[in-house]
Design a protein around this motif. Structure first.
Motif, PDB file in Angstrom:
ATOM      1  N   CYS A 360       8.985   6.413  -9.495  1.00  0.00           N
ATOM      2  CA  CYS A 360      10.291   5.761  -9.446  1.00  0.00           C
ATOM      3  C   CYS A 360      10.938   5.609 -10.811  1.00  0.00           C
ATOM      4  N   LEU A 361      12.208   5.257 -10.764  1.00  0.00           N
ATOM      5  CA  LEU A 361      12.958   4.967 -11.976  1.00  0.00           C
ATOM      6  C   LEU A 361      12.489   3.680 -12.649  1.00  0.00           C
ATOM      7  N   ASP A 362      11.680   2.862 -11.967  1.00  0.00           N
ATOM      8  CA  ASP A 362      11.170   1.628 -12.578  1.00  0.00           C
ATOM      9  C   ASP A 362       9.871   1.872 -13.345  1.00  0.00           C
ATOM     10  N   GLY A 363       9.417   3.115 -13.422  1.00  0.00           N
ATOM     11  CA  GLY A 363       8.244   3.446 -14.221  1.00  0.00           C
ATOM     12  C   GLY A 363       6.917   3.320 -13.512  1.00  0.00           C
ATOM     13  N   ALA A 364       6.915   3.066 -12.216  1.00  0.00           N
ATOM     14  CA  ALA A 364       5.666   2.840 -11.483  1.00  0.00           C
ATOM     15  C   ALA A 364       5.333   4.018 -10.575  1.00  0.00           C
ATOM     16  N   LEU A 365       4.032   4.185 -10.332  1.00  0.00           N
ATOM     17  CA  LEU A 365       3.503   5.120  -9.351  1.00  0.00           C
ATOM     18  C   LEU A 365       2.904   4.292  -8.221  1.00  0.00           C
ATOM     19  N   ARG A 366       3.266   4.608  -6.980  1.00  0.00           N
ATOM     20  CA  ARG A 366       2.796   3.816  -5.836  1.00  0.00           C
ATOM     21  C   ARG A 366       2.214   4.729  -4.774  1.00  0.00           C
ATOM     22  N   LEU A 367       1.164   4.223  -4.109  1.00  0.00           N
ATOM     23  CA  LEU A 367       0.527   4.922  -3.000  1.00  0.00           C
ATOM     24  C   LEU A 367       0.779   4.141  -1.723  1.00  0.00           C
ATOM     25  N   TRP A 368       1.181   4.860  -0.655  1.00  0.00           N
ATOM     26  CA  TRP A 368       1.534   4.241   0.621  1.00  0.00           C
ATOM     27  C   TRP A 368       0.712   4.853   1.745  1.00  0.00           C
ATOM     28  N   ASP A 369       0.245   4.011   2.653  1.00  0.00           N
ATOM     29  CA  ASP A 369      -0.467   4.466   3.845  1.00  0.00           C
ATOM     30  C   ASP A 369       0.581   4.730   4.929  1.00  0.00           C
ATOM     31  N   ALA A 370       0.747   5.984   5.316  1.00  0.00           N
ATOM     32  CA  ALA A 370       1.777   6.338   6.285  1.00  0.00           C
ATOM     33  C   ALA A 370       1.455   5.844   7.693  1.00  0.00           C
ATOM     34  N   VAL A 376      -0.676   0.907  -0.664  1.00  0.00           N
ATOM     35  CA  VAL A 376      -2.109   0.875  -0.908  1.00  0.00           C
ATOM     36  C   VAL A 376      -2.406   0.391  -2.326  1.00  0.00           C
ATOM     37  N   SER A 377      -1.657   0.914  -3.297  1.00  0.00           N
ATOM     38  CA  SER A 377      -1.885   0.527  -4.683  1.00  0.00           C
ATOM     39  C   SER A 377      -0.669   0.878  -5.523  1.00  0.00           C
ATOM     40  N   GLU A 378      -0.612   0.274  -6.708  1.00  0.00           N
ATOM     41  CA  GLU A 378       0.492   0.500  -7.642  1.00  0.00           C
ATOM     42  C   GLU A 378      -0.086   0.664  -9.041  1.00  0.00           C
ATOM     43  N   TYR A 379       0.474   1.610  -9.792  1.00  0.00           N
ATOM     44  CA  TYR A 379      -0.017   1.895 -11.145  1.00  0.00           C
ATOM     45  C   TYR A 379       1.147   1.843 -12.124  1.00  0.00           C
ATOM     46  N   ARG A 380       0.922   1.089 -13.214  1.00  0.00           N
ATOM     47  CA  ARG A 380       1.952   0.947 -14.244  1.00  0.00           C
ATOM     48  C   ARG A 380       1.389   1.306 -15.612  1.00  0.00           C
TER      49      ARG A 380
END
Length: 417
Positions: A360-370, A376-380
């Motif tokens: 994202c434009l907010d600088g984060a990587l996120r994992l989602w369970d479809a 699931v988790s977020e990485y900054r």
């Protein structure tokens, strides 16, 4: 250029019709495809920001105190625009940046294996060949270079119009590119033999070689989608007008066997296209207001990235307003709406699970369970927007590229592991 004209290939200035080997055998193996495409007739072409953020700088810096990364690659002197992992081992990354360079580096320790120099503008495309023996780097001005990784030598270069995308063939030493003038180029590497696929004079904004290795799907600025026969050089399907998009194509993806393509556009919709019939068999869109950060786009909510799940009949569509929408592939019903605080730049499904990741434009990587729609988790760790990312086959690590001049390696941890 009409189809009959496209089958006439100019070779060293003399026009003649060349007999080409048929690529339409059923169920070819990768070696067959590589051999077949190697005999396709080519022309001998020789060698030839200020983005408005979603958060204040102080907020971004405060969040950057949390750095979840295992390794930071800091060799670039400007924004890092693109990143890819080598397909053979997933042990090497290549990043391209605003400093007119690309670097091939080892993911485990960040050691630079190859520095790709000589570009005239920001490197926005950098990709490995199917066997990881070569890497191609392309800049915005249209300078494309190919390097042999083992010898660290530049083995081929060519200059086209403003570059939109760059992609290797899935099983042959063949490189494709789309340009601002609407052309799609195809070269044999390193010989440089060339073939072009011409269309109306508007940008070829996105492209993808289908898994069969015989066709490519290309999206254009006017909303048209074309399915090209790589041997014959003609468009076997053209999706436009009422069936096509009402705005420029921004992204596209194909399913595992290449029978379906999902396209996204600034018009806020994603279309599902059958590549055999050329028919639109589904459409996906969400309600939304004017997307923040759309800047030069008048459309309300641009689709920025799309993808197919390999293990469930689901597709994901990422929007500029921060919506990640999970749809049922067959019924086109919205299953989950995963909201982000900032616009989504890119998404990628894990190869063997129902987890989809977003940057994202907010600088984060996120994992989602479809399955559940839950994060699931977020990485900054970045202090600027994440502009691109990729995940390895085992889904154990992700490599990100950011406007903060850095690339980072994150180890992905999940409760189910």
């Amino acid at each position: 250029m009409d189809n009959t004209q496209e089958n006439q290939i100019e070779l060293h200035g003399d026009e003649e019709i060349i007999e080409v080997i048929d690529l339409n055998d059923t169920e070819p193996c990768p070696d067959d495809l590589a051999d077949d495409l190697g005999d396709v007739d080519f022309e001998d072409a020789g060698n030839a920001d200020n983005d408005e953020g979603w958060e204040t700088e102080d907020e971004m810096e405060a969040e950057a105190d949390q750095d979840d990364s295992e390794l930071t690659f800091s060799k670039h002197n400007g924004s890092v625009f693109c990143v890819s992992l080598d397909p053979a081992t997933n042990s090497m990354a290549v990043t391209g940046g605003e400093d007119d360079k690309a670097f091939v580096w080892r993911v485990s320790d960040g050691e630079v294996l190859l520095e790709c120099t000589g570009h005239k503008d920001s490197v926005t495309c950098a990709v490995f060949s199917h066997d990881s023996s070569m890497v191609a780097s392309g800049d915005m001005s249209g300078m494309i270079k190919v390097w042999k990784i083992e010898t660290k030598e530049e083995i081929w270069s060519f200059e086209v119009g403003d570059l939109e995308w760059l992609e290797w063939h899935p099983c042959a030493p063949v490189l494709l590119a789309g340009t601002d003038d609407g052309n799609v180029w195809m070269w044999k590497i390193p010989a440089g033999d060339c073939k072009t696929f011409q269309s109306s004079a508007c940008q070829a904004t996105s492209g993808k070689v289908l898994p069969d290795g015989k066709r490519a799907v290309v999206g254009y600025e006017d909303g048209t989608v074309r399915v090209w026969d790589l041997k014959q050089g003609n468009a076997v399907h053209v999706i436009k007008g009422q069936e096509g998009h009402k705005g420029a194509l921004t992204c596209l993806a194909c399913n595992k066997d290449g029978s379906l393509v999902l396209t996204g556009s600034v018009d806020g919709s994603a279309k599902l296209i059958n590549t055999t019939t050329g028919k639109v068999v589904g459409e996906y869109s969400v309600e939304g207001g004017k997307a923040k950060g759309s800047r030069d786009r008048e459309e309300s909510n641009s689709v920025e990235s799309v993808g197919f799940c390999n293990v469930l009949p689901l597709v994901a569509v990422a929007y500029l307003d921060g919506t990640l929408a999970i749809y049922d592939l067959s019924t086109h019903v919205l299953r989950h709406r995963c909201q982000h605080e900032a616009g989504i730049v890119h998404l990628q499904w894990e190869e063997s699970s129902s987890v989809v990741s977003t940057c994202c434009l907010d600088g984060a990587l996120r994992l989602w369970d479809a399955r559940s729609g839950n994060m699931v988790s977020e990485y900054r760790g970045h202090v600027a927007e994440v502009l691109d990312f990729t995940i390895n086959r085992e889904a154990t690590l992700a490599v990100t590229a950011s406007g903060d001049h850095q690339a980072k390696v994150f180890c992905l941890q999940r409760p189910d592991r």
